[in-house]
Structure formats: structure tokens, C-alpha cells
Design an enzyme around this catalytic site. Structure first.
Site, PDB file in Angstrom:
ATOM      1  N   ASP A  14      22.096  42.392  55.729  1.00  0.00           N
ATOM      2  CA  ASP A  14      23.160  43.379  55.962  1.00  0.00           C
ATOM      3  C   ASP A  14      22.785  44.422  57.008  1.00  0.00           C
ATOM      4  OD1 ASP A  14      24.501  42.110  53.845  1.00  0.00           O
ATOM      5  OD2 ASP A  14      23.452  43.365  52.396  1.00  0.00           O
ATOM      6  N   LYS A  17      23.825  42.188  61.767  1.00  0.00           N
ATOM      7  CA  LYS A  17      23.546  41.102  62.719  1.00  0.00           C
ATOM      8  C   LYS A  17      24.836  40.539  63.311  1.00  0.00           C
ATOM      9  CE  LYS A  17      21.280  38.889  59.571  1.00  0.00           C
ATOM     10  NZ  LYS A  17      21.190  39.918  58.541  1.00  0.00           N
ATOM     11  N   ASN A  39      25.674  32.577  51.324  1.00  0.00           N
ATOM     12  CA  ASN A  39      25.221  33.868  50.772  1.00  0.00           C
ATOM     13  C   ASN A  39      25.326  34.957  51.844  1.00  0.00           C
ATOM     14  OD1 ASN A  39      23.185  32.553  52.213  1.00  0.00           O
ATOM     15  ND2 ASN A  39      21.530  33.145  50.862  1.00  0.00           N
ATOM     16  N   GLY A  41      26.967  37.215  54.833  1.00  0.00           N
ATOM     17  CA  GLY A  41      28.307  37.731  55.108  1.00  0.00           C
ATOM     18  C   GLY A  41      28.232  38.477  56.421  1.00  0.00           C
ATOM     19  N   HIS A  42      28.631  37.839  57.499  1.00  0.00           N
ATOM     20  CA  HIS A  42      28.523  38.461  58.823  1.00  0.00           C
ATOM     21  C   HIS A  42      29.875  39.034  59.233  1.00  0.00           C
ATOM     22  CE1 HIS A  42      24.721  35.888  59.815  1.00  0.00           C
ATOM     23  NE2 HIS A  42      24.509  36.863  58.964  1.00  0.00           N
ATOM     24  N   ARG A 144      13.643  16.726  46.975  1.00  0.00           N
ATOM     25  CA  ARG A 144      14.096  15.475  47.605  1.00  0.00           C
ATOM     26  C   ARG A 144      15.158  14.736  46.798  1.00  0.00           C
ATOM     27  NH1 ARG A 144       8.041  13.989  48.221  1.00  0.00           N
ATOM     28  NH2 ARG A 144       8.155  15.274  46.362  1.00  0.00           N
ATOM     29  N   GLN A 225      20.397  36.751  56.562  1.00  0.00           N
ATOM     30  CA  GLN A 225      19.568  37.581  55.662  1.00  0.00           C
ATOM     31  C   GLN A 225      18.522  38.368  56.495  1.00  0.00           C
ATOM     32  OE1 GLN A 225      19.871  34.020  54.429  1.00  0.00           O
ATOM     33  NE2 GLN A 225      21.781  34.757  53.640  1.00  0.00           N
TER      34      GLN A 225
HETATM   35  P1  IMP Z   1      20.626  34.154  46.968  1.00  0.00           P
HETATM   36  O1  IMP Z   1      20.310  34.044  48.401  1.00  0.00           O
HETATM   37  O2  IMP Z   1      22.112  34.081  46.662  1.00  0.00           O
HETATM   38  O3  IMP Z   1      19.824  33.232  46.120  1.00  0.00           O
HETATM   39  O4  IMP Z   1      20.216  35.641  46.503  1.00  0.00           O
HETATM   40  C1  IMP Z   1      18.864  36.070  46.443  1.00  0.00           C
HETATM   41  C2  IMP Z   1      18.752  37.526  46.865  1.00  0.00           C
HETATM   42  O5  IMP Z   1      19.055  37.647  48.239  1.00  0.00           O
HETATM   43  C3  IMP Z   1      19.724  38.461  46.144  1.00  0.00           C
HETATM   44  O6  IMP Z   1      19.097  39.716  45.984  1.00  0.00           O
HETATM   45  C4  IMP Z   1      20.878  38.595  47.125  1.00  0.00           C
HETATM   46  O7  IMP Z   1      21.596  39.794  46.949  1.00  0.00           O
HETATM   47  C5  IMP Z   1      20.128  38.580  48.433  1.00  0.00           C
HETATM   48  N1  IMP Z   1      20.923  38.090  49.575  1.00  0.00           N
HETATM   49  C6  IMP Z   1      21.192  36.814  49.888  1.00  0.00           C
HETATM   50  N2  IMP Z   1      21.910  36.747  51.013  1.00  0.00           N
HETATM   51  C7  IMP Z   1      22.076  38.007  51.443  1.00  0.00           C
HETATM   52  C8  IMP Z   1      22.709  38.581  52.592  1.00  0.00           C
HETATM   53  O8  IMP Z   1      23.240  37.899  53.477  1.00  0.00           O
HETATM   54  N3  IMP Z   1      22.672  39.933  52.671  1.00  0.00           N
HETATM   55  C9  IMP Z   1      22.043  40.709  51.744  1.00  0.00           C
HETATM   56  N4  IMP Z   1      21.427  40.211  50.665  1.00  0.00           N
HETATM   57  C10 IMP Z   1      21.449  38.873  50.516  1.00  0.00           C
END
Ligand code: IMP
Length: 425
Positions: A14, A17, A39, A41-42, A144, A225
Site C-alpha cells: 500500500d 505503487k 491480494n 490492490g493497486h 507440486r 505488496q
Molecule cells: P495474504 O497475502 O492474503 O496471504 O495476506 C498476508 C498478509 O499480507 C496480510 O497481513 C495481508 O494484509 C498482507 N497483504 C497482502 N497483500 C497486501 C497488499 O497488497 N497490501 C497490503 N497488505 C497486503
């Protein structure tokens, strides 16, 4: 050095990017995503339009750019099709401009159910994942038994793989007989129904990268991330399941290190994190709330309020080192506009000892006490400023200090969500 650019997050995701990629993409030909999944969110704001993309590279908004999703991404194919429908609605033509690696592992409905089950079974200490099935999909990949995009075009392979997974998961899914996410016949039918949509996008991304690079095309590698969520170098186990650092670009696209070019690290002028895990500079009181409200710090994927805190230079130096960052893009400077004093963590105190390296043990990180240096705030509006020299002196000092301490150059400073609210240094 190549003209290619890698854009990576240097905190817990966050960092902004999406905006940085959108800005830099105008000078590039190709945008490629290499890891993570839905996961991410851009958010990109163009005029009065706001686009929130999860899987599709942010560069798609530039109508003439070609975008790739690499093998290192875990691809939720149904989520991707939903994002394409949003592009359709906005009349953004992506046909012939979006390609996906045939060897990307898929996130299927049962991965989302597993993500939920694993979080529930962690009892009082869930990781706070996005519940997008990311961890379970990477788990299947490494074990795998994952299903790759190329597998969906062959009934026999798809059925065999689904049957294997059914056997492997029989016990864990036993109490969920009525949940259609683990109904393998339904999953089979659903997957078969998307073949036609994916066939024109399927490609060998690695060989495409090499071809395009040899042709002199400029490639932007879009990270997802941030470094502190890296499965190896982040705050494990409070991390995501991929390598969010430059190594993830190499394996996630099948390229060598010399293709990467300049590494641009994106860092917010303060810190945020969503989900559980250590956060040394976290502010839980009024100041933290102020940062959250001023910065609009709510997750683009889940809507969760983000935890907020001061900039942590120990963590940032670690992130710059493990990525080999050349240049910084500092975002959301304007969020600090009204603060009297701005604090930066310079080192950690651990049992009365001062430490300036990021602990490899996240449980130790939970116990550190941040040692701050205070900077006077500039207490004026920076949002319309487009030249570095026009920033208040206090803001210039703050930025120069970050660059000096990390041994990097400043590429840009962002002072608002819009493209125009940017200082190119
Ligand atoms: P996961 O990637 O959904 O397995 O989440 C694992 C950890 O990474 C959690 O704390 C999420 O909130 C965090 N996380 C995953 N993707 C993002 C992102 O794009 N921005 C911020 N936090 C993320």
C-alpha cells in the site's frame, strides 16, 4: 544499464505503487507483473476516474501499452475476468494487450475456503490475510499439486489434478460438504467455461520478455505488496507467500538480473500495515487516527482500516538493501502537511542496546523500542507543488534526510492521488 525499471514496495504494501507505475509507464512500452495475486490492490486515479486493479498490471490504463502477468503470480482466473469487465465498462480496450503466463498457478475456489479454514484454525492469532486464497495457492504450487493455466485446456490433466487434490484434501474439507468451493465437479465446470476467454491471452512470458528486451522495448516490472511482507525477508510468518522483492521479479518472469535496470523503491512518507504482525513505530492513539483519516488509510482490497505509524528507517534501509534500490519514490507527503512534529525511527532499543539492523526474528521485532529523531513539520499545503525547490524547507530537509540515510536518489515525490500531484526530481 538497461532502460528497464523495476517498481517495488519498501514497506508492508500500500505504498502507492499503482500511481508510481501509472506515472512511469508513460515512458515505457511493456508492463509486467511477477508475483502475488488478487491480494494486491493497486489504485490509479486519472482525472475523475478511480481504477482499483488487483491482478491486471496498472499499466493497462495506458491504451497503447502491452501488459504481462508472469508465472510467479497466483492467478484467480474468475477475478481476472471480473477486472476485464470493469475495463470493458470504462471502454479500455485490452484485446491483444494483455497476456498471461501459461505456467501461472491458479487460485481456485477451494483455495479461498482453505485460506478461511487456516485463519480460523490459528485460533487467537490469525495472520489477517486478505482471504483471497494466496497462501493456499502458493502452498499447492510448492507442494507440486497446483493447477497451472495451461492445464485447464486439457480435460484429462485437469480431472487428474483435481482428483489428486480431492484425495489430498478429503479430511480438511469433510465438514464443508455443502460448500460449493470444494465441489470439484463444479470447479471443473467453472474452469472449463473460461477456456475461451483465456486462450488468446496465454503465452510464454519468459521468452516474450527476452524477445521484447532484445528488440529494445522498455519494460517496467511492477511489484506487488512490499519488502516487509516478503516470505523470506519480511516479518514472517506475518508476511505474504511470495518474494515481494527483486528476486521475485527474476523468478516470476523468467529473466536474468541484468534485464532489471533501475530499481525504484516506493515508500510512504510514514508507515502503514494491514493484518497482524510486528510494527515497531505503530501509533495507536490520536496521531495514528489522524494519519489514517488524512491518508485515507483503508485497504483497497478488503476495506480494512490500516494500522499507521511513523517512518521506520531501520526497516527502510533493510528494504533498500535486499532490493538493491537505486531510487526512491516517496508518496503521500501531503498527509504530513498539518503535523507540528514529524518523527522518524533511526534505531531500535533492544534490552538497553541500540540496534540499527532489522532483526531477522519477528518475535524480537515485537519487543523493540523505536528511537526517534524529531523533525519540525512544515504546516503548509504541499499538494499543488510540482517542483522540489518549491517545497517548504522543512519538507525538503525531511526528504533529503531519507535519501541520505538510505544512500539512494529521489526519483519522485507524490503529494496527492492525481497524476498532476507529483514532483519529478
Ligand atoms: P495474504 O497475502 O492474503 O496471504 O495476506 C498476508 C498478509 O499480507 C496480510 O497481513 C495481508 O494484509 C498482507 N497483504 C497482502 N497483500 C497486501 C497488499 O497488497 N497490501 C497490503 N497488505 C497486503
Amino acid at each position: 544499464m538497461k532502460d528497464n525499471i523495476a517498481v517495488v514496495g519498501l514497506q508492508w504494501g500500500d505504498e502507492g505503487k499503482g500511481k508510481v507505475v501509472d506515472l512511469l509507464a508513460s515512458d515505457m512500452d511493456i508492463i509486467a507483473r511477477c508475483q502475488g495475486g488478487a491480494n494486491a490492490g493497486h489504485t490509479v486515479i486519472v482525472g475523475d476516474k478511480k481504477y482499483v486493479l488487483h491482478l491486471i498490471p496498472s499499466g493497462i490504463i495506458h491504451q497503447e501499452k502491452i501488459c504481462y502477468i508472469g508465472n510467479g503470480v497466483v492467478l484467480d482466473p474468475f477475478g481476472l475476468l471480473e477486472e476485464l469487465r470493469i475495463l470493458d465498462k470504462e471502454s479500455i480496450d485490452y484485446k491483444g494487450r494483455l497476456f498471461v503466463s501459461a505456467s501461472a498457478n491458479l487460485v481456485l475456489p477451494y483455495h479461498k475456503l482453505l485460506d478461511q479454514i487456516y485463519e480460523e484454525r490459528r485460533g487467537g492469532a490469525p495472520l489477517g490475510t486478505t482471504l483471497r486464497g494466496i497462501g493456499p495457492a502458493y502452498r499447492d504450487k510448492v507442494a507440486r499439486c497446483g493447477i497451472r493455466l495451461s492445464d485447464i485446456f486439457d480435460d484429462k490433466i485437469l480431472l487428474e489434478k483435481l482428483n489428486d487434490i480431492k484425495t489430498l484434501r478429503a479430511q480438511i474439507f469433510e465438514p464443508y460438504q455443502d460448500d460449493e468451493r470444494c465441489d470439484y465437479d463444479a470447479v471443473f465446470d467453472k474452469v472449463c467455461s473460461i477456456r475461451e476467454a483465456f486462450a488468446p491471452m496465454l503465452t510464454n512470458v519468459s521468452s516474450e520478455m527476452h524477445r521484447l528486451d532484445a528488440e529494445g522495448k522498455k519494460i517496467l516490472f511492477e511489484g506487488a505488496q512490499g519488502a516487509l511482507l516478503d516470505v523470506d525477508h519480511g516479518t514472517y510468518p506475518y508476511a505474504t507467500s511470495s518474494n515481494t522483492t527483486v528476486g521475485g521479479i527474476l523468478t516470476g518472469l523468467g529473466i536474468g538480473p541484468r534485464m532489471v535496470g533501475t530499481v525504484v523503491g516506493v515508500v510512504k512518507a510514514y508507515c502503514t500495515r494491514v493484518g497482524a504482525g510486528p510494527f515497531p513505530t505503530e501509533l495507536t492513539e490520536e496521531t495514528g487516527e489522524l494519519l489514517r483519516e488524512k491518508g485515507g488509510e483503508y485497504g483497497a482490497t478488503t476495506g480494512r482500516p490500516r494500522r499507521t505509524g511513523w517512518l521506520d528507517l531501520v526497516a527502510l534501509q533493510h528494504a533498500c538493501r535486499i532490493n538493491g534500490v537505486d531510487q526512491l519514490a516517496i508518496t503521500k507527503l501531503d498527509v504530513l502537511d498539518s503535523f507540528e512534529t514529524i518523527r522518524v525511527c533511526l534505531s531500535y532499543r533492544i534490552d538497553s542496546e541500540l540496534v540499527d539492523t532489522f532483526p531477522v526474528d519477528p518475535y524480537a521485532l515485537e519487543k523493540v523500542e523505536p528511537v526517534y529523531r524529531d523533525f519540525p513539520g512544515w504546516k503548509s499545503d504541499t499538494s499543488s507543488i510540482t517542483r522540489f525547490g518549491h517545497l517548504p524547507q522543512e519538507a525538503q530537509n525531511y526528504i533529503r534526510f531519507i535519501a541520505d540515510e538510505t544512500g539512494t536518489e529521489i526519483k519522485l515525490v507524490s503529494t496527492g492521488a492525481a497524476r498532476a500531484e507529483t514532483i519529478l526530481v
